[in-house]
Design a protein around this motif. Sequence first.
Motif, PDB file in Angstrom:
ATOM      1  N   LYS A   1       0.817  -1.219   0.000  1.00 37.94           N
ATOM      2  CA  LYS A   1       0.000   0.000   0.000  1.00 37.94           C
ATOM      3  C   LYS A   1       0.849   1.267   0.000  1.00 37.94           C
ATOM      4  CE  LYS A   1      -0.769   0.602   4.913  1.00 37.94           C
ATOM      5  NZ  LYS A   1      -1.757   0.761   5.971  1.00 37.94           N
ATOM      6  N   ASP A   2       2.134   1.155   0.335  1.00 35.46           N
ATOM      7  CA  ASP A   2       3.037   2.314   0.299  1.00 35.46           C
ATOM      8  C   ASP A   2       3.727   2.440  -1.052  1.00 35.46           C
ATOM      9  OD1 ASP A   2       2.413   2.535   2.989  1.00 35.46           O
ATOM     10  OD2 ASP A   2       4.169   1.406   3.627  1.00 35.46           O
ATOM     11  N   GLU A   3       3.276   1.705  -2.055  1.00 34.54           N
ATOM     12  CA  GLU A   3       3.927   1.651  -3.371  1.00 34.54           C
ATOM     13  C   GLU A   3       4.161   3.045  -3.948  1.00 34.54           C
ATOM     14  OE1 GLU A   3       2.883  -0.178  -7.777  1.00 34.54           O
ATOM     15  OE2 GLU A   3       2.001  -1.083  -6.007  1.00 34.54           O
ATOM     16  N   GLY A   4       5.374   3.264  -4.431  1.00 32.18           N
ATOM     17  CA  GLY A   4       5.722   4.546  -5.039  1.00 32.18           C
ATOM     18  C   GLY A   4       6.294   5.561  -4.068  1.00 32.18           C
ATOM     19  N   SER A   5       6.235   5.268  -2.780  1.00 32.25           N
ATOM     20  CA  SER A   5       6.760   6.210  -1.790  1.00 32.25           C
ATOM     21  C   SER A   5       8.217   5.863  -1.454  1.00 32.25           C
ATOM     22  CB  SER A   5       5.904   6.171  -0.521  1.00 32.25           C
ATOM     23  OG  SER A   5       5.998   4.904   0.085  1.00 32.25           O
ATOM     24  N   TYR A   6       8.865   6.792  -0.785  1.00 31.05           N
ATOM     25  CA  TYR A   6      10.259   6.595  -0.369  1.00 31.05           C
ATOM     26  C   TYR A   6      10.309   6.335   1.124  1.00 31.05           C
ATOM     27  CZ  TYR A   6      11.821   8.263  -4.909  1.00 31.05           C
ATOM     28  OH  TYR A   6      12.056   8.393  -6.248  1.00 31.05           O
ATOM     29  N   ALA A   7      11.315   5.583   1.545  1.00 33.44           N
ATOM     30  CA  ALA A   7      11.514   5.288   2.962  1.00 33.44           C
ATOM     31  C   ALA A   7      13.012   5.104   3.197  1.00 33.44           C
ATOM     32  CB  ALA A   7      10.747   4.033   3.360  1.00 33.44           C
ATOM     33  N   VAL A   8      13.374   4.924   4.469  1.00 30.54           N
ATOM     34  CA  VAL A   8      14.766   4.713   4.847  1.00 30.54           C
ATOM     35  C   VAL A   8      14.854   3.406   5.623  1.00 30.54           C
ATOM     36  CG1 VAL A   8      16.723   5.642   6.144  1.00 30.54           C
ATOM     37  CG2 VAL A   8      15.150   7.208   5.010  1.00 30.54           C
ATOM     38  N   ILE A   9      15.880   2.616   5.333  1.00 32.41           N
ATOM     39  CA  ILE A   9      16.087   1.365   6.076  1.00 32.41           C
ATOM     40  C   ILE A   9      16.597   1.720   7.471  1.00 32.41           C
ATOM     41  CG2 ILE A   9      17.449  -0.748   6.220  1.00 32.41           C
ATOM     42  CD1 ILE A   9      17.492  -0.793   3.164  1.00 32.41           C
ATOM     43  N   VAL A  10      15.864   1.272   8.498  1.00 40.00           N
ATOM     44  CA  VAL A  10      16.272   1.552   9.875  1.00 40.00           C
ATOM     45  C   VAL A  10      16.818   0.309  10.586  1.00 40.00           C
ATOM     46  CG1 VAL A  10      14.771   3.549  10.178  1.00 40.00           C
ATOM     47  CG2 VAL A  10      13.899   1.289  10.727  1.00 40.00           C
ATOM     48  N   GLN A  11      16.578  -0.876   9.994  1.00 43.13           N
ATOM     49  CA  GLN A  11      17.138  -2.092  10.580  1.00 43.13           C
ATOM     50  C   GLN A  11      17.172  -3.183   9.515  1.00 43.13           C
ATOM     51  OE1 GLN A  11      15.186  -3.389  14.154  1.00 43.13           O
ATOM     52  NE2 GLN A  11      16.343  -5.279  14.274  1.00 43.13           N
ATOM     53  N   VAL A  12      18.257  -3.960   9.511  1.00 44.00           N
ATOM     54  CA  VAL A  12      18.364  -5.113   8.616  1.00 44.00           C
ATOM     55  C   VAL A  12      18.102  -6.347   9.463  1.00 44.00           C
ATOM     56  CG1 VAL A  12      19.865  -6.409   7.070  1.00 44.00           C
ATOM     57  CG2 VAL A  12      20.034  -3.917   7.162  1.00 44.00           C
ATOM     58  N   LEU A  13      17.008  -7.072   9.155  1.00 45.73           N
ATOM     59  CA  LEU A  13      16.646  -8.249   9.943  1.00 45.73           C
ATOM     60  C   LEU A  13      17.457  -9.468   9.504  1.00 45.73           C
ATOM     61  CD1 LEU A  13      12.784  -7.732  10.036  1.00 45.73           C
ATOM     62  CD2 LEU A  13      14.453  -7.120  11.771  1.00 45.73           C
ATOM     63  N   ASP A  14      17.530  -9.707   8.200  1.00 48.33           N
ATOM     64  CA  ASP A  14      18.368 -10.762   7.635  1.00 48.33           C
ATOM     65  C   ASP A  14      18.609 -10.408   6.176  1.00 48.33           C
ATOM     66  OD1 ASP A  14      16.053 -11.558   6.222  1.00 48.33           O
ATOM     67  OD2 ASP A  14      15.521 -13.031   7.752  1.00 48.33           O
ATOM     68  N   GLU A  15      19.102 -11.382   5.376  1.00 46.50           N
ATOM     69  CA  GLU A  15      19.425 -11.044   3.988  1.00 46.50           C
ATOM     70  C   GLU A  15      18.182 -10.781   3.148  1.00 46.50           C
ATOM     71  OE1 GLU A  15      18.844 -15.340   4.408  1.00 46.50           O
ATOM     72  OE2 GLU A  15      20.364 -14.071   5.330  1.00 46.50           O
ATOM     73  N   ARG A  16      16.995 -11.110   3.678  1.00 52.10           N
ATOM     74  CA  ARG A  16      15.772 -10.974   2.891  1.00 52.10           C
ATOM     75  C   ARG A  16      14.842  -9.865   3.382  1.00 52.10           C
ATOM     76  NH1 ARG A  16      11.611 -15.770   1.701  1.00 52.10           N
ATOM     77  NH2 ARG A  16      10.205 -14.557   0.422  1.00 52.10           N
ATOM     78  N   PHE A  17      14.863  -9.554   4.662  1.00 53.47           N
ATOM     79  CA  PHE A  17      13.909  -8.591   5.213  1.00 53.47           C
ATOM     80  C   PHE A  17      14.606  -7.433   5.917  1.00 53.47           C
ATOM     81  CE2 PHE A  17      11.352 -12.467   4.978  1.00 53.47           C
ATOM     82  CZ  PHE A  17      10.221 -11.985   4.331  1.00 53.47           C
ATOM     83  N   VAL A  18      13.986  -6.253   5.811  1.00 52.29           N
ATOM     84  CA  VAL A  18      14.463  -5.049   6.495  1.00 52.29           C
ATOM     85  C   VAL A  18      13.270  -4.333   7.098  1.00 52.29           C
ATOM     86  CG1 VAL A  18      16.464  -4.737   4.973  1.00 52.29           C
ATOM     87  CG2 VAL A  18      14.291  -3.664   4.370  1.00 52.29           C
ATOM     88  N   LEU A  19      13.549  -3.416   8.021  1.00 56.74           N
ATOM     89  CA  LEU A  19      12.508  -2.539   8.548  1.00 56.74           C
ATOM     90  C   LEU A  19      12.711  -1.164   7.931  1.00 56.74           C
ATOM     91  CD1 LEU A  19      12.441  -3.436  12.368  1.00 56.74           C
ATOM     92  CD2 LEU A  19      10.905  -4.229  10.577  1.00 56.74           C
ATOM     93  N   VAL A  20      11.624  -0.574   7.420  1.00 52.66           N
ATOM     94  CA  VAL A  20      11.703   0.752   6.812  1.00 52.66           C
ATOM     95  C   VAL A  20      10.745   1.703   7.511  1.00 52.66           C
ATOM     96  CG1 VAL A  20      12.416  -0.127   4.552  1.00 52.66           C
ATOM     97  CG2 VAL A  20       9.993   0.242   5.002  1.00 52.66           C
ATOM     98  N   ALA A  21      11.097   2.990   7.480  1.00 53.54           N
ATOM     99  CA  ALA A  21      10.250   4.038   8.032  1.00 53.54           C
ATOM    100  C   ALA A  21      10.471   5.292   7.208  1.00 53.54           C
ATOM    101  CB  ALA A  21      10.596   4.297   9.497  1.00 53.54           C
ATOM    102  N   ASP A  22       9.451   6.162   7.153  1.00 51.43           N
ATOM    103  CA  ASP A  22       9.607   7.408   6.397  1.00 51.43           C
ATOM    104  C   ASP A  22       9.502   8.649   7.275  1.00 51.43           C
ATOM    105  OD1 ASP A  22       6.897   7.715   6.888  1.00 51.43           O
ATOM    106  OD2 ASP A  22       6.289   7.552   4.792  1.00 51.43           O
ATOM    107  N   GLY A  23       9.204   8.473   8.560  1.00 54.83           N
ATOM    108  CA  GLY A  23       9.138   9.606   9.471  1.00 54.83           C
ATOM    109  C   GLY A  23       7.832  10.382   9.398  1.00 54.83           C
ATOM    110  N   ASP A  24       6.965  10.015   8.455  1.00 53.42           N
ATOM    111  CA  ASP A  24       5.703  10.736   8.286  1.00 53.42           C
ATOM    112  C   ASP A  24       4.534   9.780   8.528  1.00 53.42           C
ATOM    113  OD1 ASP A  24       3.884  12.703   7.659  1.00 53.42           O
ATOM    114  OD2 ASP A  24       4.057  12.429   5.495  1.00 53.42           O
ATOM    115  N   LYS A  25       4.099   9.073   7.515  1.00 54.07           N
ATOM    116  CA  LYS A  25       3.015   8.099   7.687  1.00 54.07           C
ATOM    117  C   LYS A  25       3.508   6.865   8.425  1.00 54.07           C
ATOM    118  CE  LYS A  25       1.101   9.096   3.188  1.00 54.07           C
ATOM    119  NZ  LYS A  25       2.375   9.362   2.576  1.00 54.07           N
TER     120      LYS A  25
END
Length: 90
Positions: free
Chosen positions: A14-38
Amino acid sequence: MPEIGRVVKVLRGKDEGSYAVIVQVLDERFVLVADGDKRRFDQSKKKNVLHLLMQPVVSPEVADSMRETGRVTNAKLRYAIQKAVQGKGE
């Protein structure tokens, strides 16, 4: 390769097309992202790296803050995204 502080463009979900920043790398396949707004730092979203387009920008402010305190302010996230998007001319 995903790393903390890298700006990404979301390609799926649902966030398609938006920008975010990686705040944590969980493993080689998954990360946590946040944009500071929504998507605030406290409510960061788990994303598959295949659903993200890595941008050439790594925010030193976000990377340093995460390394030193384990947290980053939402304002820093918004600033990093704004700076990256402005640099691309979008």
